[in-house]
Each structure stands twice: as C-alpha cells, then as structure tokens.
Design an enzyme around this catalytic site. Structure first.
Site, PDB file in Angstrom:
ATOM      1  N   GLY A  56       0.872  -1.097   0.078  1.00 31.34           N
ATOM      2  CA  GLY A  56       0.021  -0.091  -0.037  1.00 31.34           C
ATOM      3  C   GLY A  56       0.854   1.259   0.172  1.00 31.34           C
ATOM      4  N   CYS A  83       5.410  -6.071   1.465  1.00 27.05           N
ATOM      5  CA  CYS A  83       5.698  -4.739   1.560  1.00 27.05           C
ATOM      6  C   CYS A  83       5.194  -3.969   2.598  1.00 27.05           C
ATOM      7  CB  CYS A  83       5.149  -4.197   0.048  1.00 27.05           C
ATOM      8  SG  CYS A  83       6.187  -2.855  -0.116  1.00 27.05           S
ATOM      9  N   TYR A  84       3.921  -3.196   2.418  1.00 26.04           N
ATOM     10  CA  TYR A  84       3.571  -2.326   3.411  1.00 26.04           C
ATOM     11  C   TYR A  84       2.732  -3.293   4.523  1.00 26.04           C
ATOM     12  CZ  TYR A  84       0.070   0.715   5.990  1.00 26.04           C
ATOM     13  OH  TYR A  84      -0.390   1.234   6.837  1.00 26.04           O
ATOM     14  N   HIS A 170       8.179  -7.555  -3.877  1.00 28.18           N
ATOM     15  CA  HIS A 170       7.087  -7.984  -4.362  1.00 28.18           C
ATOM     16  C   HIS A 170       7.057  -9.255  -5.283  1.00 28.18           C
ATOM     17  CE1 HIS A 170       4.757  -4.579  -3.251  1.00 28.18           C
ATOM     18  NE2 HIS A 170       5.827  -3.574  -3.380  1.00 28.18           N
ATOM     19  N   GLU A 172       4.765 -10.889  -6.247  1.00 25.98           N
ATOM     20  CA  GLU A 172       3.630 -10.975  -7.398  1.00 25.98           C
ATOM     21  C   GLU A 172       4.032 -10.540  -8.662  1.00 25.98           C
ATOM     22  OE1 GLU A 172       3.711  -9.057  -4.815  1.00 25.98           O
ATOM     23  OE2 GLU A 172       2.757  -7.271  -4.915  1.00 25.98           O
ATOM     24  N   ASP A 229     -17.634 -12.467 -21.535  1.00 21.76           N
ATOM     25  CA  ASP A 229     -18.215 -12.328 -19.984  1.00 21.76           C
ATOM     26  C   ASP A 229     -19.565 -12.732 -20.034  1.00 21.76           C
ATOM     27  OD1 ASP A 229     -15.674 -11.561 -19.635  1.00 21.76           O
ATOM     28  OD2 ASP A 229     -16.018  -9.315 -19.199  1.00 21.76           O
ATOM     29  N   LYS A 373     -10.641 -12.519 -16.036  1.00 22.04           N
ATOM     30  CA  LYS A 373     -10.989 -12.625 -17.501  1.00 22.04           C
ATOM     31  C   LYS A 373     -10.298 -14.135 -17.905  1.00 22.04           C
ATOM     32  CE  LYS A 373     -12.390 -10.458 -20.922  1.00 22.04           C
ATOM     33  NZ  LYS A 373     -13.368  -9.639 -20.876  1.00 22.04           N
TER      34      LYS A 373
END
Ligand code: XMP
Length: 517
Positions: A56, A83-84, A170, A172, A229, A373
């Site tokens: 964040g 992180c945060y 990070h 990710e 979708d 998606k």
C-alpha cells in the site's frame, strides 16, 4: 464459494493487489480481496486457510495510516505480509520500522534462507522486485530475518511457530524471478493448500449457487452482448436453470460482420437458450444521424440501449432476476473493495438506471463476479463453448460507431465492417489472434488522392490499430509482420469500397488510447 479452500487478501490500496489475487488463483487456490477496513469478525467468518496483507502507498508511521486488528495474528491462520503488509506486521507486533536512507526501487539481488518453508526449493540468491521507502530495522519478538540484500537486513522475516511470514519485496510481479515460488510455498508449505481451485469445481459451485438463489420457479433476464463475459454467464445460468433464462441481445447496427449471426448460432444451436434478438438498427442509426462528437455518440447509444432493454423487460412477463456478466476486476475497481463511492457500471447492461433495475425484484445474478478474465475463458472452454467466442477480443459497447470518425452513415459502416472482417481473417490465418489482444480498423474522415487503374480517386484513409497489453490500461502497438500488413492493405483497397489508402497506428497508450474516439 463453497467447499474450496480460501485465502483472504487484505487490500491496503496497492496497485498490485489484483496481481496478488491473480497469482494465487494461478496457483489453483481460491482467494478473495477484502478492504483493510474489514473487521476481525468479517475476516474470521470467511474461514480462510491463510491471510495475505497487501502492499500500500501509506507509511505505517503516519498517524492515520491503515491498520489491522492485531487479532488477525491470533486467529491461528498463517499470515503473509507483503511490503506495506510486512511493515504493518512489524509495527503492530512491536518491531521497528524506519525511513530508509534511500528509497529502494527496482530489481535487487536477495539472499534467501532456503531452510524456511517460504523459500524451500529456491536458488538461495535471486532477483526480487522492491518498491519501498520504509523498512523494518528490528523484527518483533519471535521473528528472525530469513532474507537480506546489500542494504536491507530484513528483506523477509518469519515467526514459524505462529506461521507469520512477511516479505519486503513483491513476489507477485514477474520481475521477482522466484516470486511465484514464494507465493506457492506460502500456499502449499505454510497454509497446507491442496490446489482445489479448478474451473470444474467452480462450475459445480456456481450452478448450485444460481439454483439456490433463483429457486425452483425463478426466471432470469440477461443482457447478452456477444462478448465473452456475458456469453459465459449465459451458458452457466442456462446450465443451472435451463429454460427459465431469457437472453436479450440488442443489435444496434454497429456490430462487427457476422456478429449477430454468430450469437444466434451459438445460443440457438450450441447452447440453446430463450434468445430475443432486438433489431434496433434503424432506431439507432436514426438517433445517430448527423452526430459527430464522440461523447454525444456514446451517450446517445447508451441511452437508446437502456430504452430497448427496458422495453423488452416490460414485454417479457414474470421475470424477477437480472443477470450480468460482471467480473472480478469490475468488483475490485468498484466501491465494494476499495471503499470508494465510484461504482463502475457494466457495459453489458449499459449502466441500467435504478428504475429499470428496480423492476427485478429478485435482484442481480452475477455468477462470474469472482472470476478474472482468464478464468472466465477457462470456464467457457470447460463448458464447451466455441473457441472463437471464448477467445474473442474486447469490443466496445458503442461498437463500430466509435470507429468511424465523425458522422455515421450506412456506407461508412459497410467500409469499417468489411475492412475489420478482412483484418480479423488475415490475423487469424497468420495464427496471431491469441497473441494480439485487440485489433481493428478505423475509418478516418480524411480523404486523399489516389490512382486506381487509369482513374484518379479521392477516397478515405483507413487505419489499422493492433495492440498488445495485459490490462488495457497501458498498451503497446503490435509489431505485426510486414507481410501481413501488406496483404491486409492490398485486400482492403481492392475489396472495400471508399478506401484508397491504409495506414498503421504506431502509438502506445498512453499517450494515445486504444480506440480513436
Ligand atoms: P481506450 O480507448 O479507453 O480503451 O484505451 C480501453 C479498452 O476499453 C474499450 N473501450 C470501451 N468499451 N465502451 C466499452 O464497453 C466504451 O465506450 C469503450 N471505449 C473503449 C476498448 O475497446 C479497449 O478494449
């Protein structure tokens, strides 16, 4: 989502939170993003097998910084701070967080303690992506450092007994070489996940949930746009309640070549549903006649769409539920997770006004609202939907109307529709349709001089736009092979009326957008 293990991701406003969720799902574990303002009871009630605290933008040292109930660390559920989330963990549990002498940003070589279950099977040293100004300088009691870099003693810390882990980098983002390994180690080695999040499990769950929500008699109306979708939502609901689903497809006349036919084909033959095709071409073309301003075009089309849809809803009696193809990024970006007031209206139903929505007393059915998606596409494939429907590129709600610069006429619609069809055909023939995320033609309102046979021509310039992207927020122009561009250009000027020049758009976004209007 019943009967699947769940990870809860507490969002502290990081730009990467969605990415964390995607990576966890890629590791075949279901996860849900919730705002940091959620109470301990809300977290507990989710019965999760692990908690991830996201990054964040705030500093934990600020008085009004986002906090977390310390009870989170006492739930007996493993926690991973990122992180945060790491700084918050250190701060909350009595460690020290300080402003670093220098902001650390970018690729950093990190040494990992591979004896820790978080880093098991890793190389020992690899590149991790950092982006922080504050760092942990003293770990809380019970924690030890399990990774360090040249200028950071606590790149990661752990309290294995309490199963609390935290990383400053990070995992990710793909720039972290072994990031996915770190996440999957947390999921499998620490949380004991079994990888039960599969699309077939999802389908089974979703079908049961739709049946439970709609009941044995309930009827559902779905706005079908032909996009992936709403099409997948239709197929799922149809599997759950069969004939009690009615799909309404409004053909505003700005569809691509064969679009309406392919929707009809799929939803009458392959996935038979009660399909209502509203032919509103004249209605829309009349409304748009002489209009050249892009925003006015969008507003008029959106407004007219609502009228068409409302007319159909009125005509069809006894329908209590409205279905939408809302997906998880819509949910995350809307108020429900960020706590902001902005609710994104979904283009499948053109942002239906409250009075139209109010007609549906049963409420909304949104079977894919927890999916990304790529997961929606997998569900489509699993349900046996045709490949070209599942993998189709995005197509804007206002359709070809915003790919004709200036006023719209039937002639211009023919030009853009035919040229778009040629481009799509050739890209598919070249085997590039999965690699290029969106590609289409644009009819400019500029005419140039040309020569055809012995004749001088004065016709339109047509542009090709083709982009690659992960998220459509930023895009690069696709490096289409010259041979392909040559073939498309030659075919368009030969086969499509009113075009004597083809150009290729080589602009990134930003500063340009994907669409020209
Ligand atoms: P832009 O042009 O904003 O496009 O860079 C990003 C993505 O959004 C699509 N797009 C729209 N979709 N209604 C929609 O439903 C619209 O008015 C609209 N405008 C752009 C665009 O095709 C691209 O995928």
């Amino acid at each position: 989502m019943q009967n699947v293990q769940r990870i809860v991701i507490v969002d502290f406003g990081a730009q990467y939170t969605q990415l964390i969720a995607r990576r966890v799902r890629e590791a075949k574990v279901f996860c849900e993003v919730i705002p940091y303002t959620s109470t301990l009871e809300e977290i507990r009630s989710r019965e999760c097998v692990g908690i991830i605290l996201s990054g964040g933008p705030a500093s934990v040292l600020d008085e009004d910084a986002p906090r977390i109930d310390p009870g989170v660390y006492e739930l007996g559920v493993p926690v991973l701070g990122i992180c945060y989330g790491m700084q918050l963990t250190a701060y909350t549990l009595g460690g020290t967080v300080e402003r670093a002498a220098q902001r650390e940003y970018g690729r950093v070589p990190v040494t990992f303690d591979t004896r820790s279950p978080l880093f098991a099977g890793m190389k020992g040293e690899s590149i991790a992506w950092m982006s922080h100004t504050y760092h942990v300088t003293k770990a809380p009691e019970g924690f030890t450092s399990i990774a360090h870099s040249g200028n950071c003693a606590f790149c990661a810390m752990a309290n294995p007994e309490k199963r609390i882990y935290a990383v400053q980098f990070h995992p990710e983002v793909t720039h972290s070489e072994e990031g996915q390994k770190v996440l999957s180690n947390f999921l499998y080695n620490v949380c004991g996940c079994t990888g039960d999040w599969t699309m077939s499990a999802f389908i089974e769950n979703a079908v049961a949930a739709i049946r439970a929500q709609v009941g044995p008699q309930g009827k559902v109306l779905l706005g079908l746009s032909g996009g992936v979708d709403s099409s997948v939502a239709a197929a799922l609901i149809s599997r759950a309640i069969g004939e009690r689903l009615t799909c309404v497809y409004v053909d505003h006349g700005f569809m691509r070549k064969n679009e309406t036919e392919s929707v009809r084909e799929v939803f009458t033959k392959q996935f038979p549903v009660n399909l209502v095709i509203v032919d509103a071409k004249d209605r829309f073309l009349g409304k748009l006649s002489g209009v050249s301003d892009p925003e006015t075009k969008r507003k008029l089309i959106g407004g007219e769409f609502v009228y068409c849809f409302a007319d159909e809803a009125n005509r069809l009696q006894g329908i209590e539920f409205l279905a939408q193809g809302t997906i998880y990024p819509d949910v995350i970006e809307s108020g429900s997770v960020k706590g902001s007031a902005v609710i994104k209206s979904h283009h499948n139903v053109g942002g239906l006004p409250a009075d139209v929505k109010a007609k549906f007393t049963g409420g909304l059915v949104e079977p894919i609202r927890m999916l990304f998606k790529d997961e929606v596409r997998k569900v489509g494939e699993e349900l046996g939907m045709p490949r070209d429907m599942v993998w189709r590129q995005p197509f804007p709600g206002p359709g070809l109307a915003i790919r004709i610069m200036g006023d719209i006429t039937e002639d211009k619609l023919e030009t853009v529709r035919e040229s778009d069809a040629i481009l799509r055909e050739e890209v598919a023939l070249a085997g590039l349709d999965r690699d290029i995320n969106q590609y289409f033609t644009v009819l400019t309102n500029t005419r140039t001089v040309g020569v055809m046979g012995d004749e001088r021509t004065h016709d339109f310039v047509l542009a090709i736009r083709a982009v690659t992207t992960d998220d459509f927020m930023t895009v690069d122009w696709a490096r289409l092979p010259y041979e392909l561009l040559a073939k498309v250009s030659a075919r368009i000027v030969n086969e499509v009326p009113r075009v004597n020049r083809v150009v290729y758009d080589i602009t990134t976004k930003p500063p340009a957008t994907v669409e020209w209007e």
